[in-house]
Design an enzyme around this catalytic site. Structure first.
Site, PDB file in Angstrom:
ATOM      1  N   PRO A 131       0.976  -1.396   0.121  1.00 51.67           N
ATOM      2  CA  PRO A 131       0.022   0.103  -0.081  1.00 51.67           C
ATOM      3  C   PRO A 131       0.949   1.273  -0.016  1.00 51.67           C
ATOM      4  O   PRO A 131       0.726   2.078   0.882  1.00 51.67           O
ATOM      5  CB  PRO A 131      -0.855  -0.025   1.393  1.00 51.67           C
ATOM      6  CG  PRO A 131       0.087  -0.987   2.163  1.00 51.67           C
ATOM      7  CD  PRO A 131       0.618  -1.854   1.513  1.00 51.67           C
ATOM      8  N   CYS A 132       1.206   1.608  -1.215  1.00 51.99           N
ATOM      9  CA  CYS A 132       2.342   2.960  -1.145  1.00 51.99           C
ATOM     10  C   CYS A 132       1.302   4.248  -1.124  1.00 51.99           C
ATOM     11  O   CYS A 132       1.785   5.231  -0.943  1.00 51.99           O
ATOM     12  CB  CYS A 132       3.057   2.843  -2.614  1.00 51.99           C
ATOM     13  SG  CYS A 132       2.250   2.563  -3.986  1.00 51.99           S
ATOM     14  N   HIS A 133      -0.019   3.857  -1.443  1.00 54.24           N
ATOM     15  CA  HIS A 133      -1.091   4.936  -1.453  1.00 54.24           C
ATOM     16  C   HIS A 133      -0.943   5.523  -0.048  1.00 54.24           C
ATOM     17  O   HIS A 133      -1.639   6.571   0.097  1.00 54.24           O
ATOM     18  CB  HIS A 133      -2.233   4.593  -1.955  1.00 54.24           C
ATOM     19  CG  HIS A 133      -3.214   3.316  -1.190  1.00 54.24           C
ATOM     20  ND1 HIS A 133      -2.694   1.945  -1.547  1.00 54.24           N
ATOM     21  CD2 HIS A 133      -4.015   3.477  -0.133  1.00 54.24           C
ATOM     22  CE1 HIS A 133      -3.328   1.430  -0.821  1.00 54.24           C
ATOM     23  NE2 HIS A 133      -3.928   2.187   0.272  1.00 54.24           N
TER      24      HIS A 133
END
Length: 170
Positions: A131-133
Site C-alpha cells: 500500500p504505497c498509497h
C-alpha cells in the site's frame, strides 16, 4: 513461467504480472513506471483464469467493494535490498492509516533517507497490495503516485472509517 493478464476495475484496467506462484506486479493504465517488457512474459489476455492472477483479481474486487482490509497473496516484487526493506515497511501500514516518507526513513534508521525512501515507494511494482498509497508528504499532503493522484485519493477515501466512501468507487 512469467505471465500477465489484464483485469477491469473501477480504477481502470489493471495489468497483473506473475511468476510461479507469486504476484510480481500490479500496474495502472498509464503507470508512471511500467514493467520492462521482459517482466511481462506470456500474455494471457483479458481476465485470464490463471490461479495467481484470478485470486489477485478476486481479492482486489473485495477490497474495492470495501469487503477486504488485508490481502493474502504470495508476492515477489523485483527490487534491490533497500527497496525490499521499504516495501516490507509499507506492508505494515494498517488499513485506514497513513505515514510519511520521513517517518519511514526514521524507521530505517536515518531521516536523511526520506528522498531515497520516496524513490522506492514510487517504484513499488505491486501497487495497492503493497500500500504505497498510504504514504503522504511531511505536511500530510498527497504527493506523487505512480497511478495518479486521483487514484491515490480514491484509495485513501475507500479506507476512511465511514462506509459511505467505499461506494464512491462504483
Amino acid at each position: 513461467m512469467i505471465r500477465h493478464g489484464v483485469y477491469p476495475t473501477t480504477l481502470g484496467e489493471l495489468l497483473l504480472t506473475a511468476e510461479g506462484d507469486a504476484l510480481t506486479g500490479l500496474y495502472f493504465p498509464d503507470h508512471r513506471y511500467p514493467p520492462a517488457p521482459e517482466m511481462l512474459g506470456e500474455d494471457l489476455g483479458f481476465e485470464p483464469e490463471d490461479a495467481v492472477l484470478a485470486e489477485t483479481a478476486r481479492q482486489l474486487r473485495e477490497y474495492l467493494a470495501g469487503e477486504r482490509t488485508e490481502f493474502d497473496l504470495q508476492l515477489a516484487p523485483n527490487g534491490d535490498e533497500f527497496s525490499q526493506q521499504v516495501w516490507n515497511l509499507l506492508r505494515d501500514i494498517p488499513y485506514g492509516e497513513t505515514t510519511t516518507y520521513g517517518e519511514l526513513a526514521v524507521t530505517l534508521g536515518n531521516r536523511a533517507l526520506a528522498q531515497r525512501v520516496g524513490q522506492s515507494v514510487g517504484h513499488n511494482p505491486v501497487c495497492i497490495i503493497i500500500p504505497c498509497h498510504r504514504v503522504l508528504g511531511s505536511d500530510g499532503s498527497l504527493t506523487g503516485y505512480a497511478g495518479g493522484l486521483d487514484r491515490k485519493r480514491a484509495l485513501l477515501e475507500l479506507e476512511e472509517p465511514e462506509p459511505a466512501t467505499a461506494g464512491r468507487l462504483f
